[in-house]
Write a protein that holds these residues in place. Structure first.
Motif, PDB file in Angstrom:
ATOM      1  N   LEU A 205       0.646  -0.814  -0.070  1.00  0.00           N
ATOM      2  CA  LEU A 205      -0.212   0.050  -0.093  1.00  0.00           C
ATOM      3  C   LEU A 205       0.649   1.022  -0.006  1.00  0.00           C
ATOM      4  O   LEU A 205       1.766   1.241   0.109  1.00  0.00           O
ATOM      5  CB  LEU A 205      -0.699   0.302   1.367  1.00  0.00           C
ATOM      6  CG  LEU A 205      -2.259   0.071   1.168  1.00  0.00           C
ATOM      7  CD1 LEU A 205      -2.853  -0.422   0.780  1.00  0.00           C
ATOM      8  CD2 LEU A 205      -2.582   0.465   2.851  1.00  0.00           C
ATOM      9  N   LYS A 206       0.085   2.443  -0.647  1.00  0.00           N
ATOM     10  CA  LYS A 206       0.659   3.231  -0.091  1.00  0.00           C
ATOM     11  C   LYS A 206       1.238   3.913   0.954  1.00  0.00           C
ATOM     12  O   LYS A 206       1.114   3.359   2.059  1.00  0.00           O
ATOM     13  CB  LYS A 206      -0.310   4.919  -0.917  1.00  0.00           C
ATOM     14  CG  LYS A 206       0.178   6.149  -0.149  1.00  0.00           C
ATOM     15  CD  LYS A 206      -0.571   6.850  -0.823  1.00  0.00           C
ATOM     16  CE  LYS A 206      -1.508   7.319   0.041  1.00  0.00           C
ATOM     17  NZ  LYS A 206      -2.246   8.569   0.028  1.00  0.00           N
ATOM     18  N   HIS A 207       2.874   4.011   1.322  1.00  0.00           N
ATOM     19  CA  HIS A 207       3.772   4.334   2.340  1.00  0.00           C
ATOM     20  C   HIS A 207       4.860   5.241   2.241  1.00  0.00           C
ATOM     21  O   HIS A 207       5.158   5.857   0.897  1.00  0.00           O
ATOM     22  CB  HIS A 207       3.870   2.336   3.091  1.00  0.00           C
ATOM     23  CG  HIS A 207       4.732   1.953   2.150  1.00  0.00           C
ATOM     24  ND1 HIS A 207       5.013   1.706   1.241  1.00  0.00           N
ATOM     25  CD2 HIS A 207       6.292   2.524   2.500  1.00  0.00           C
ATOM     26  CE1 HIS A 207       6.412   1.145   0.517  1.00  0.00           C
ATOM     27  NE2 HIS A 207       6.880   1.406   1.701  1.00  0.00           N
ATOM     28  N   LEU A 208       5.138   5.837   3.652  1.00  0.00           N
ATOM     29  CA  LEU A 208       6.391   6.170   4.159  1.00  0.00           C
ATOM     30  C   LEU A 208       7.329   5.456   4.380  1.00  0.00           C
ATOM     31  O   LEU A 208       7.863   4.589   5.286  1.00  0.00           O
ATOM     32  CB  LEU A 208       6.625   7.984   4.147  1.00  0.00           C
ATOM     33  CG  LEU A 208       5.813   8.621   4.139  1.00  0.00           C
ATOM     34  CD1 LEU A 208       5.435   9.494   4.889  1.00  0.00           C
ATOM     35  CD2 LEU A 208       6.122   9.077   3.083  1.00  0.00           C
ATOM     36  N   ASP A 209       8.771   5.515   3.654  1.00  0.00           N
ATOM     37  CA  ASP A 209       9.996   4.307   4.308  1.00  0.00           C
ATOM     38  C   ASP A 209      10.191   4.543   6.318  1.00  0.00           C
ATOM     39  O   ASP A 209      10.246   6.010   5.634  1.00  0.00           O
ATOM     40  CB  ASP A 209      10.601   4.220   3.574  1.00  0.00           C
ATOM     41  CG  ASP A 209      10.802   3.574   2.289  1.00  0.00           C
ATOM     42  OD1 ASP A 209       9.575   2.551   2.300  1.00  0.00           O
ATOM     43  OD2 ASP A 209      11.754   3.166   2.199  1.00  0.00           O
ATOM     44  N   PRO A 210       9.964   4.766   6.920  1.00  0.00           N
ATOM     45  CA  PRO A 210      10.274   5.323   8.499  1.00  0.00           C
ATOM     46  C   PRO A 210      12.060   5.298   8.405  1.00  0.00           C
ATOM     47  O   PRO A 210      12.910   4.720   9.553  1.00  0.00           O
ATOM     48  CB  PRO A 210      10.226   4.137   9.373  1.00  0.00           C
ATOM     49  CG  PRO A 210       9.677   2.903   8.576  1.00  0.00           C
ATOM     50  CD  PRO A 210      10.169   3.318   7.212  1.00  0.00           C
ATOM     51  N   SER A 211      12.761   4.751   7.484  1.00  0.00           N
ATOM     52  CA  SER A 211      14.550   4.465   7.318  1.00  0.00           C
ATOM     53  C   SER A 211      15.133   6.423   7.641  1.00  0.00           C
ATOM     54  O   SER A 211      14.574   7.553   7.164  1.00  0.00           O
ATOM     55  CB  SER A 211      14.860   4.006   6.231  1.00  0.00           C
ATOM     56  OG  SER A 211      13.985   4.190   4.888  1.00  0.00           O
ATOM     57  N   LEU A 212      16.323   6.297   7.303  1.00  0.00           N
ATOM     58  CA  LEU A 212      17.324   7.431   6.840  1.00  0.00           C
ATOM     59  C   LEU A 212      17.083   7.216   5.435  1.00  0.00           C
ATOM     60  O   LEU A 212      16.380   7.936   4.587  1.00  0.00           O
ATOM     61  CB  LEU A 212      19.137   6.964   6.867  1.00  0.00           C
ATOM     62  CG  LEU A 212      19.069   7.418   8.420  1.00  0.00           C
ATOM     63  CD1 LEU A 212      20.336   7.105   8.911  1.00  0.00           C
ATOM     64  CD2 LEU A 212      18.872   8.846   8.788  1.00  0.00           C
ATOM     65  N   ILE A 213      17.650   5.723   4.499  1.00  0.00           N
ATOM     66  CA  ILE A 213      17.561   5.579   3.007  1.00  0.00           C
ATOM     67  C   ILE A 213      17.140   4.397   3.104  1.00  0.00           C
ATOM     68  O   ILE A 213      17.514   3.503   3.671  1.00  0.00           O
ATOM     69  CB  ILE A 213      18.487   6.225   2.266  1.00  0.00           C
ATOM     70  CG1 ILE A 213      20.072   5.370   2.837  1.00  0.00           C
ATOM     71  CG2 ILE A 213      18.826   7.537   1.976  1.00  0.00           C
ATOM     72  CD1 ILE A 213      21.238   5.068   1.935  1.00  0.00           C
TER      73      ILE A 213
END
Ligand code: AKG
Ligand code: FE2
Length: 329
Positions: A205-213
């Motif tokens: 699903l549409k999401h943002l990654d919770p990482s640095l990169i």
């Protein structure tokens, strides 16, 4: 062959529980390939030019691809084949017995429910740094898994540190800022089987990654889509390239200069797609905040300081198994 027929995805129609509501479905309209997402040549001697391109891409799209990165092509292709074998060989019965495994997490389409609908994917996640410490608890089937994946993650670690250091220089942050901030490396490999009707389903699903990169290898099957000016666009498959995207944490540290951008994975009806994402993350107890050097009277902090583990726990950034992943040390 018989074994193959018992797989959950080997069906002629998409079952209701995999159909996303109208507003979330990819639909039938063709999604164009985005040829604006920069493909950055890391082999160029003009370092300043490379830094400029990385920053501009991170600012404008939150995504870029890198080529001439120094990682031999066969390291990536062998790793992709190893994951294909891993996913193909795992029976549905083995997949059910997930909780008993230590050191890695498998989620199949049965467990992965987003907004009440099942995702069209199988996924494995595990830590991959420090390598010697976590490798012993990785899967041992296929027999080459640890060796092949171990070599891959070691190469990707070096690449990620190179990219973070170039970004550091571009932002004007002190060199080495990310050394401590990038101590956790998490692998997430996806297998999206061919789907009888890709207009109804989603791999992620549409999401943002919770990482640095995040550094993604997608081989030559496309399926990663990014929001560009509010419209979904496909990320082109470029031979021997890695897709890099800016995660939430780097957006915070850069005080919004670099953007973490929404993306999703779609399926296709012709062939399975395998992708390998490596998330480079801060340690759970580190504080993530806008870098002080970027702040002044005209650039106040746009984000509050937060402990990475609080961010992840609040957002359930790694899905239902976030706690296990965070606490696995
Ligand atoms: O399969 C892909 O290309 C996307 C993977 C992704 O976005 C993720 O794992 O966070
Ligand atoms: Fe992602």
């Amino acid at each position: 062959m018989e074994k193959h027929n018992t797989k959950w995805f080997n069906i002629e129609c998409v079952p209701h529980c995999f159909k996303f509501p109208q507003e979330e479905r990819p639909g039938d309209a063709p999604i164009p390939i985005c040829n604006k997402i920069p493909v950055i040549d890391l082999g160029k001697s003009q370092k300043n030019e490379t830094i400029k391109q990385l920053l501009q891409a991170g600012q404008e799209f939150g995504f870029f691809q890198v080529i001439n990165h120094g990682i031999p092509e066969n390291v990536a292709t062998q790793t992709l084949s190893t994951f294909e074998e891993f996913f193909n060989n795992m029976t549905d019965e083995e997949k059910v017995n997930v909780a008993s495994r230590k050191g890695w997490i498998f989620t199949g389409s049965q467990e992965e429910v987003k907004n009440g609908v099942h995702l069209w994917r199988d996924n494995i996640k595990h830590r991959c740094h420090p390598l010697e410490k976590c490798m012993q608890s990785w899967p041992d089937k296929p027999a080459t898994y640890r060796e092949v994946v171990g070599r891959y993650v070691a190469e990707i670690r070096m690449l990620s540190l190179t990219i973070l250091e170039l970004i550091c220089q571009g932002l004007g942050i002190e060199s080495g800022y990310f050394n401590e901030q990038s101590e956790v490396q998490l692998l997430s490999a996806n297998n999206y089987p061919a789907c009888p009707d890709p207009s109804l389903t989603l791999g992620i699903l549409k999401h943002l990654d919770p990482s640095l990169i995040t550094i993604i290898y997608q081989g030559n099957v496309s399926g990663l889509q990014v929001l560009v000016d509010g419209k979904w666009m496909c990320v082109e498959t470029v031979p021997n390239a890695f897709v890099v995207n800016i995660g939430n944490q780097l957006e915070i540290i850069s005080n919004g200069k670099l953007r973490s951008v929404e993306h999703r994975a779609v399926t296709n009806s012709k062939e399975a797609r395998t992708s390998i994402a490596i998330f480079v993350n801060p340690t759970p107890n580190s504080t993530v905040e806008p870098a002080k050097v970027l702040l002044n009277d005209s650039n106040p902090p746009l984000y509050k300081s937060i402990l990475y583990k609080d961010f992840i726990n609040a957002s359930k950034g790694f899905g239902v198994h976030t706690d296990v992943i965070q606490n696995d040390s």
